[in-house]
Design an enzyme around this catalytic site. Structure first.
Site, PDB file in Angstrom:
ATOM      1  N   ARG A 237     -17.622  30.208  10.524  1.00 39.62           N
ATOM      2  CA  ARG A 237     -17.075  31.381  10.230  1.00 39.62           C
ATOM      3  C   ARG A 237     -16.137  31.809  11.203  1.00 39.62           C
ATOM      4  O   ARG A 237     -16.116  31.924  12.549  1.00 39.62           O
ATOM      5  CB  ARG A 237     -18.255  32.653  10.018  1.00 39.62           C
ATOM      6  N   GLU A 266      -9.257  35.667   6.628  1.00 38.58           N
ATOM      7  CA  GLU A 266      -8.775  34.553   5.784  1.00 38.58           C
ATOM      8  C   GLU A 266      -8.205  35.110   4.446  1.00 38.58           C
ATOM      9  O   GLU A 266      -8.632  36.286   3.957  1.00 38.58           O
ATOM     10  CB  GLU A 266     -10.054  33.847   5.321  1.00 38.58           C
ATOM     11  N   HIS A 285     -10.405  26.711   4.935  1.00 44.44           N
ATOM     12  CA  HIS A 285     -11.720  26.877   4.714  1.00 44.44           C
ATOM     13  C   HIS A 285     -12.202  25.912   3.560  1.00 44.44           C
ATOM     14  O   HIS A 285     -12.548  26.422   2.345  1.00 44.44           O
ATOM     15  CB  HIS A 285     -12.148  28.513   4.235  1.00 44.44           C
TER      16      HIS A 285
HETATM   17  C1  DGY Z   1     -20.368  28.329   2.891  1.00 41.29           C
HETATM   18  O1  DGY Z   1     -21.284  27.624   1.859  1.00 41.29           O
HETATM   19  O2  DGY Z   1     -20.807  29.113   3.368  1.00 41.29           O
HETATM   20  C2  DGY Z   1     -19.106  27.830   3.049  1.00 41.29           C
HETATM   21  O3  DGY Z   1     -18.421  28.278   4.074  1.00 41.29           O
HETATM   22  C3  DGY Z   1     -18.165  28.144   1.683  1.00 41.29           C
HETATM   23  O4  DGY Z   1     -17.618  27.115   1.093  1.00 41.29           O
END
Ligand code: DGY
Length: 328
Positions: A237, A266, A285
């Site tokens: 993250r 983002e 991402h």
């Molecule tokens: C998740 O599954 O948490 C990913 O970051 C989203 O694709």
């Protein structure tokens, strides 16, 4: 029953839900629903699939407390106020396990691409700058036998460590609250303090959840303790690292490079100076973005909804304490 889905999800999940007899209502516009819109949409729904980064906060949950289940189309659940969902007795499910390999592939890709300045090299060709060959120019860093530091050695971190050990015989160190005995046995991984992780890692890869404890953990002070030759990777993250501090660390050569699949905010703005640095590789991402993984995530989300609507325990609950309280 009625299921609201906040973005189009793969057909495998859609079919499972339809075959279970549910009616699906899908938000198809390519923008995030506002909280008020989501409240409105959920008024006559029985379940919600959160596919994206909708904020499922206390206000939303209080207004939508009639929901029988919320399923995330993600493993991360930092956008959900789980404590409030639990208090309101709404089971919440996620998609663990199925995206570990794909996300670790992305971390590995970023590590290798950053170590050879690959994204920047691509841009120089496109800009007509593939010129005179110089034996001392465009040099990267070799990864063989280097030390991989994992911040958060869970299932994704383990997959990354496996790849690095198999490909480059990297030594694995990690920082977790508890020990990962499986990884210690399989990969000879060693648990170290956060400071040791910073000081000893040649590649430091972040694989932890975003929480109050991890938000901003990679700040100026942390980057200042890393090796000048270190590569920082974050596929977890964006807010786990402080982006201004990362930029400063790179510009002042406190660390060598960075590979990011997650940014804060983002999407990243196209004018972000990180995008111009030769030893930085950034992706939008896409950690879990393979056909196979996204299908699997859609299936798990559907399984959570189907179970929740039957009043059964979710196969992948984020707040299992709901059931423990019932069992007492
Ligand atoms: C998740 O599954 O948490 C990913 O970051 C989203 O694709």
């Amino acid at each position: 029953m009625n299921v609201y889905i906040t973005r189009v999800i793969p057909d495998e999940g859609v079919q499972l839900l339809k075959n279970a007899g549910h009616t699906l209502n899908v938000w198809e516009e390519k923008r995030n629903l506002t909280r008020d819109e989501l409240i409105e949409k959920c008024k006559d729904q029985d379940a919600l699939v959160v596919a994206g980064f909708n904020q499922v906060d206390e206000t939303f949950l209080t207004a939508a407390s009639h929901l029988k289940v919320i399923a995330l189309h993600s493993v991360g659940f930092d956008n959900i106020d789980v404590a409030t969902a639990t208090r309101l007795r709404i089971p919440v499910g996620n998609t663990p396990g199925v995206l570990s390999g794909a996300t670790a592939d992305t971390a590995f890709l970023l590590m290798l691409a950053t170590s050879r300045r690959a994204f920047y090299m691509h841009k120089t060709i496109a800009a007509g700058k593939w010129g005179f060959f110089e034996p001392t120019a465009d040099l990267g860093i070799q990864l063989n036998g280097k030390t991989l530091g994992i911040f958060g050695l869970g299932s994704i971190g383990l997959e990354m460590a496996r790849r690095c050990k198999a490909a480059y015989g990297m030594n694995v160190i990690y920082h977790n609250r508890g020990n990962n005995h499986g990884a210690e046995k399989e990969l000879d991984a060693k648990k170290v303090s956060f400071e040791e992780l910073l000081q000893q890692s040649d590649v430091l890869s972040v694989h932890t959840a975003l929480s109050t404890e991890t938000r901003g953990r990679f700040n100026r002070e942390a980057f200042g303790q890393m090796k000048p030759s270190a590569i920082f990777i974050n596929t977890a993250r964006g807010p786990i690292h402080d982006e201004a501090a990362l930029l400063e660390a790179l510009q002042e050569k406190k660390i060598w490079g960075a590979g990011l699949d997650v940014t804060d905010p983002e999407p990243m703005s196209p004018g972000n100076p990180l995008l111009d640095l030769p030893t930085v590789c950034i992706l939008p991402h896409i950690g879990s973005a393979t056909v196979e993984t996204r299908n699997a995530m859609a299936r798990l989300a559907a399984q959570n909804i189907i179970a929740g609507l039957k009043g059964e325990r979710l196969p992948f609950p984020v707040n299992p304490e709901i059931y423990e309280a019932q069992e007492l």
